[in-house]
Design a protein around this motif. Structure first.
Motif, PDB file in Angstrom:
ATOM      1  N   VAL A 243      -6.372  -1.165  15.949  1.00 35.87           N
ATOM      2  CA  VAL A 243      -5.504  -0.139  15.363  1.00 35.87           C
ATOM      3  C   VAL A 243      -4.295  -0.857  14.768  1.00 35.87           C
ATOM      4  CG1 VAL A 243      -4.156   1.960  15.761  1.00 35.87           C
ATOM      5  CG2 VAL A 243      -6.223   1.514  17.131  1.00 35.87           C
ATOM      6  N   LEU A 244      -4.045  -0.668  13.480  1.00 32.48           N
ATOM      7  CA  LEU A 244      -2.884  -1.260  12.828  1.00 32.48           C
ATOM      8  C   LEU A 244      -1.733  -0.266  12.877  1.00 32.48           C
ATOM      9  CD1 LEU A 244      -4.611  -2.799   9.671  1.00 32.48           C
ATOM     10  CD2 LEU A 244      -4.002  -3.964  11.809  1.00 32.48           C
ATOM     11  N   VAL A 245      -0.570  -0.722  13.334  1.00 33.20           N
ATOM     12  CA  VAL A 245       0.602   0.143  13.467  1.00 33.20           C
ATOM     13  C   VAL A 245       1.709  -0.445  12.599  1.00 33.20           C
ATOM     14  CG1 VAL A 245       2.173   1.285  15.076  1.00 33.20           C
ATOM     15  CG2 VAL A 245      -0.108   0.557  15.858  1.00 33.20           C
ATOM     16  N   GLY A 246       1.991   0.180  11.464  1.00 35.98           N
ATOM     17  CA  GLY A 246       2.932  -0.393  10.512  1.00 35.98           C
ATOM     18  C   GLY A 246       4.151   0.472  10.297  1.00 35.98           C
ATOM     19  N   TRP A 247       5.301  -0.193  10.225  1.00 40.89           N
ATOM     20  CA  TRP A 247       6.579   0.485  10.001  1.00 40.89           C
ATOM     21  C   TRP A 247       7.127   0.063   8.634  1.00 40.89           C
ATOM     22  CZ3 TRP A 247       8.991   3.292  14.216  1.00 40.89           C
ATOM     23  CH2 TRP A 247       8.273   3.230  15.428  1.00 40.89           C
ATOM     24  N   SER A 248       7.379   1.025   7.749  1.00 40.77           N
ATOM     25  CA  SER A 248       7.966   0.764   6.432  1.00 40.77           C
ATOM     26  C   SER A 248       7.124  -0.260   5.657  1.00 40.77           C
ATOM     27  CB  SER A 248       9.415   0.317   6.588  1.00 40.77           C
ATOM     28  OG  SER A 248      10.085   0.309   5.333  1.00 40.77           O
ATOM     29  N   MET A 249       7.662  -1.454   5.327  1.00 36.28           N
ATOM     30  CA  MET A 249       6.852  -2.451   4.654  1.00 36.28           C
ATOM     31  C   MET A 249       5.684  -2.884   5.527  1.00 36.28           C
ATOM     32  SD  MET A 249       7.865  -6.098   2.849  1.00 36.28           S
ATOM     33  CE  MET A 249       7.270  -7.325   4.021  1.00 36.28           C
ATOM     34  N   GLY A 250       5.828  -2.746   6.841  1.00 34.71           N
ATOM     35  CA  GLY A 250       4.702  -3.006   7.729  1.00 34.71           C
ATOM     36  C   GLY A 250       3.536  -2.077   7.436  1.00 34.71           C
ATOM     37  N   GLY A 251       3.848  -0.874   6.941  1.00 30.77           N
ATOM     38  CA  GLY A 251       2.795   0.042   6.510  1.00 30.77           C
ATOM     39  C   GLY A 251       2.078  -0.485   5.283  1.00 30.77           C
ATOM     40  N   ALA A 252       2.851  -1.057   4.343  1.00 24.44           N
ATOM     41  CA  ALA A 252       2.240  -1.665   3.153  1.00 24.44           C
ATOM     42  C   ALA A 252       1.336  -2.823   3.550  1.00 24.44           C
ATOM     43  CB  ALA A 252       3.331  -2.139   2.195  1.00 24.44           C
ATOM     44  N   ILE A 253       1.778  -3.614   4.529  1.00 25.56           N
ATOM     45  CA  ILE A 253       0.969  -4.739   5.008  1.00 25.56           C
ATOM     46  C   ILE A 253      -0.314  -4.223   5.666  1.00 25.56           C
ATOM     47  CG2 ILE A 253       0.898  -6.631   6.677  1.00 25.56           C
ATOM     48  CD1 ILE A 253       3.907  -7.034   6.148  1.00 25.56           C
ATOM     49  N   ALA A 254      -0.187  -3.182   6.474  1.00 24.44           N
ATOM     50  CA  ALA A 254      -1.360  -2.611   7.143  1.00 24.44           C
ATOM     51  C   ALA A 254      -2.380  -2.118   6.119  1.00 24.44           C
ATOM     52  CB  ALA A 254      -0.935  -1.473   8.061  1.00 24.44           C
ATOM     53  N   LEU A 255      -1.902  -1.494   5.049  1.00 22.13           N
ATOM     54  CA  LEU A 255      -2.808  -0.995   4.015  1.00 22.13           C
ATOM     55  C   LEU A 255      -3.481  -2.136   3.271  1.00 22.13           C
ATOM     56  CD1 LEU A 255      -0.570   1.952   2.798  1.00 22.13           C
ATOM     57  CD2 LEU A 255      -2.843   2.179   3.844  1.00 22.13           C
ATOM     58  N   GLN A 256      -2.758  -3.245   3.057  1.00 20.30           N
ATOM     59  CA  GLN A 256      -3.385  -4.424   2.454  1.00 20.30           C
ATOM     60  C   GLN A 256      -4.488  -4.972   3.360  1.00 20.30           C
ATOM     61  OE1 GLN A 256      -2.842  -5.921  -0.724  1.00 20.30           O
ATOM     62  NE2 GLN A 256      -1.941  -3.889  -0.919  1.00 20.30           N
ATOM     63  N   LEU A 257      -4.227  -4.977   4.657  1.00 16.19           N
ATOM     64  CA  LEU A 257      -5.231  -5.444   5.608  1.00 16.19           C
ATOM     65  C   LEU A 257      -6.452  -4.538   5.612  1.00 16.19           C
ATOM     66  CD1 LEU A 257      -2.757  -6.377   8.434  1.00 16.19           C
ATOM     67  CD2 LEU A 257      -4.391  -7.978   7.437  1.00 16.19           C
ATOM     68  N   ALA A 258      -6.226  -3.229   5.484  1.00 15.20           N
ATOM     69  CA  ALA A 258      -7.332  -2.282   5.475  1.00 15.20           C
ATOM     70  C   ALA A 258      -8.275  -2.535   4.302  1.00 15.20           C
ATOM     71  CB  ALA A 258      -6.803  -0.853   5.420  1.00 15.20           C
ATOM     72  N   LEU A 259      -7.765  -3.148   3.249  1.00 18.75           N
ATOM     73  CA  LEU A 259      -8.579  -3.450   2.073  1.00 18.75           C
ATOM     74  C   LEU A 259      -9.084  -4.885   2.050  1.00 18.75           C
ATOM     75  CD1 LEU A 259      -6.525  -1.702  -0.770  1.00 18.75           C
ATOM     76  CD2 LEU A 259      -8.535  -0.824   0.435  1.00 18.75           C
ATOM     77  N   ASN A 260      -8.293  -5.826   2.571  1.00 14.11           N
ATOM     78  CA  ASN A 260      -8.561  -7.240   2.324  1.00 14.11           C
ATOM     79  C   ASN A 260      -8.818  -8.095   3.552  1.00 14.11           C
ATOM     80  OD1 ASN A 260      -7.915  -6.961  -0.574  1.00 14.11           O
ATOM     81  ND2 ASN A 260      -5.818  -6.652   0.147  1.00 14.11           N
ATOM     82  N   SER A 261      -8.646  -7.570   4.736  1.00 13.90           N
ATOM     83  CA  SER A 261      -8.740  -8.386   5.942  1.00 13.90           C
ATOM     84  C   SER A 261     -10.117  -9.018   6.117  1.00 13.90           C
ATOM     85  CB  SER A 261      -8.429  -7.536   7.177  1.00 13.90           C
ATOM     86  OG  SER A 261      -8.679  -8.255   8.365  1.00 13.90           O
ATOM     87  N   ALA A 262     -10.107 -10.263   6.596  1.00  9.81           N
ATOM     88  CA  ALA A 262     -11.364 -10.922   6.958  1.00  9.81           C
ATOM     89  C   ALA A 262     -12.008 -10.243   8.156  1.00  9.81           C
ATOM     90  CB  ALA A 262     -11.099 -12.392   7.269  1.00  9.81           C
ATOM     91  N   HIS A 263     -11.222  -9.427   8.863  1.00 14.32           N
ATOM     92  CA  HIS A 263     -11.703  -8.716  10.056  1.00 14.32           C
ATOM     93  C   HIS A 263     -11.731  -7.209   9.800  1.00 14.32           C
ATOM     94  CE1 HIS A 263     -11.034 -12.564  12.044  1.00 14.32           C
ATOM     95  NE2 HIS A 263      -9.824 -12.566  11.516  1.00 14.32           N
ATOM     96  N   ARG A 264     -11.973  -6.856   8.556  1.00 10.81           N
ATOM     97  CA  ARG A 264     -11.937  -5.438   8.185  1.00 10.81           C
ATOM     98  C   ARG A 264     -12.922  -4.609   9.004  1.00 10.81           C
ATOM     99  NH1 ARG A 264     -13.410  -2.953   2.224  1.00 10.81           N
ATOM    100  NH2 ARG A 264     -12.396  -0.936   2.475  1.00 10.81           N
ATOM    101  N   ASP A 265     -14.009  -5.229   9.438  1.00  7.52           N
ATOM    102  CA  ASP A 265     -15.017  -4.504  10.210  1.00  7.52           C
ATOM    103  C   ASP A 265     -14.495  -4.025  11.555  1.00  7.52           C
ATOM    104  OD1 ASP A 265     -14.964  -7.372  10.740  1.00  7.52           O
ATOM    105  OD2 ASP A 265     -16.610  -7.009  12.143  1.00  7.52           O
TER     106      ASP A 265
END
Length: 406
Positions: A243-265
């Protein structure tokens, strides 16, 4: 017979030609000067965007009553908010906690002190009002460990809060721009109570983690790679649902991970507090508040996409605005998302969060607050924030600990 003479046109006479050339040179010089000035101003605006934000002072301490244990602050939209908050100070205390508003006047607000202040303490008048509340991990009174996450830039420190029992569900907490992992401490208790292990990660240029080349912020475009290493760390330790928990720009980072993470699965859910969904909307909003003309704002945003403009903008790498615009990539999202955002957030307006909800109503739940300000929803109404997150986790089978059957 005399050869005929062709009349010389008036505008081709030598004096006129010289004058015309002078005018062209003058106009060209003026144009280049104006263009250069625009470029210089655009560069300055752009540099503000990527320069890591330093904590400034936004509040004045008017009085401290050590007998009544109260503190009086200058009146502002933040200092008058109900709830529990922190106050960055200087003097014998560097951080104090404040509670209930006792009295509010036109120019000042008196609140209950939740940190003991005695007669020997001396605080300067300049302070910064904060939603962090917890400043150190020990304040949660939960078991935790200091761990290091290996990244391409070096080791990024993190705090690990193990769940009460062995679980394959881990939460990766991601702080915002200009803050540190301490910002996310207030979110840990609800995940711990749900039987979820938490990692509070740091990332490049945040003051805890290593500095990148140039030390500039990429607004999440590169920072997500450090958090991806934190997911890898969790995976190696037994995590199978993240579960990714992002605050402000942390939310932007979480959304990038949701699209690009090597561990997206492994990413099964996102919980976002006051997230940046589209940076251009946020920056245009702030430019408007600052009275920066739209052409200058557009020039600054464009300059940040150009590698050749780096000496002017301070950006180590071009900023990929299109990639950071999650509204344009909403169709690629697969994990469910809970967004908590306030209608009165004047730092990251709620509009983009609403738009993401409208584009992906099958994935996105939006909990709208009013009255609360940027990333201060937990502080403003802790019970509502906590219960909404808890119920959402339960509804998705992420609460209760233990390993999944898959």
């Amino acid at each position: 017979m005399k050869a005929s003479r062709r009349a010389v046109p008036e505008d081709a006479r030598p004096g006129t030609v010289v004058a015309a050339r002078s005018a062209i040179v003058a106009l060209t010089t003026a144009f280049l000067s104006a263009t250069g000035l625009l470029a210089l101003l655009a560069g300055r605006v752009a540099r503000r965007v990527v320069t890591p934000a330093a904590r400034g002072t936004d509040t004045t301490i008017v009085d401290v009553d050590t007998t009544a244990q109260t503190i009086t602050l200058s009146h502002s939209a933040d200092t008058v908010l109900p709830g529990r908050y922190g106050l960055f100070t200087t003097g014998t205390q560097s951080y104090v906690k404040v509670g209930t508003v006792l009295t509010a006047r036109a120019d000042s607000v008196t609140r209950k002190l939740l940190t003991q202040i005695d007669e020997t303490d001396r605080l300067t008048s300049a302070a910064a009002f904060s939603g962090w509340y917890f400043a150190e991990p020990g304040e949660l009174h939960l078991p935790f460990e200091d761990v290091s996450i290996p990244t391409a830039l070096g080791s990024c420190p993190a705090w690990l809060f193990p769940a009460p029992a062995v679980t394959d569900v881990w939460a990766i907490h991601i702080h915002g721009r200009g803050t540190t992992r301490a910002e996310t401490l207030r979110g840990v208790p609800v995940f711990h109570a749900a039987g979820i292990t938490s990692v509070l990660a740091s990332y490049r240029n945040d003051g805890d983690a290593p500095r990148s080349r140039g030390g500039a912020s990429a607004l999440g475009a590169t920072e997500w790679r450090d958090i991806d290493r934190a997911i890898g760390y969790a995976r190696r330790a037994g995590a199978r649902r993240i579960v990714l928990v992002g605050w402000s720009m942390g939310g932007a980072i979480a959304l990038q991970l949701a699209l690009n993470s090597a561990h997206r699965d492994l990413i099964v859910a996102l919980v976002l507090d006051s997230p940046v969904v589209d940076w251009r909307q946020v920056l245009e909003h702030h430019a408007g508040l600052s009275g920066i003309p739209k052409p200058l704002t557009r020039a600054a945003l464009e300059a940040l996409t150009k590698r050749w403009a780096a000496p002017l903008t301070g950006a180590a790498d071009p900023i990929p605005w299109d990639r950071l615009d999650l509204l344009s990539h909403a169709g690629a999202l697969v994990a469910p998302i809970l967004i908590l955002h306030s209608e009165d957030d004047d730092f990251v307006p709620i509009g983009a969060s609403r738009a993401l909800r409208d584009r992906r109503p099958d994935l996105v739940d939006l909990e709208e607050f009013d009255g609360a300000r940027h990333t201060k929803l937990w502080n403003y109404d802790e019970q509502r924030w906590t219960s909404r997150v808890r119920d959402w986790l339960v509804a998705r089978g992420l609460s209760g600990g233990g390993a999944s059957d898959s």
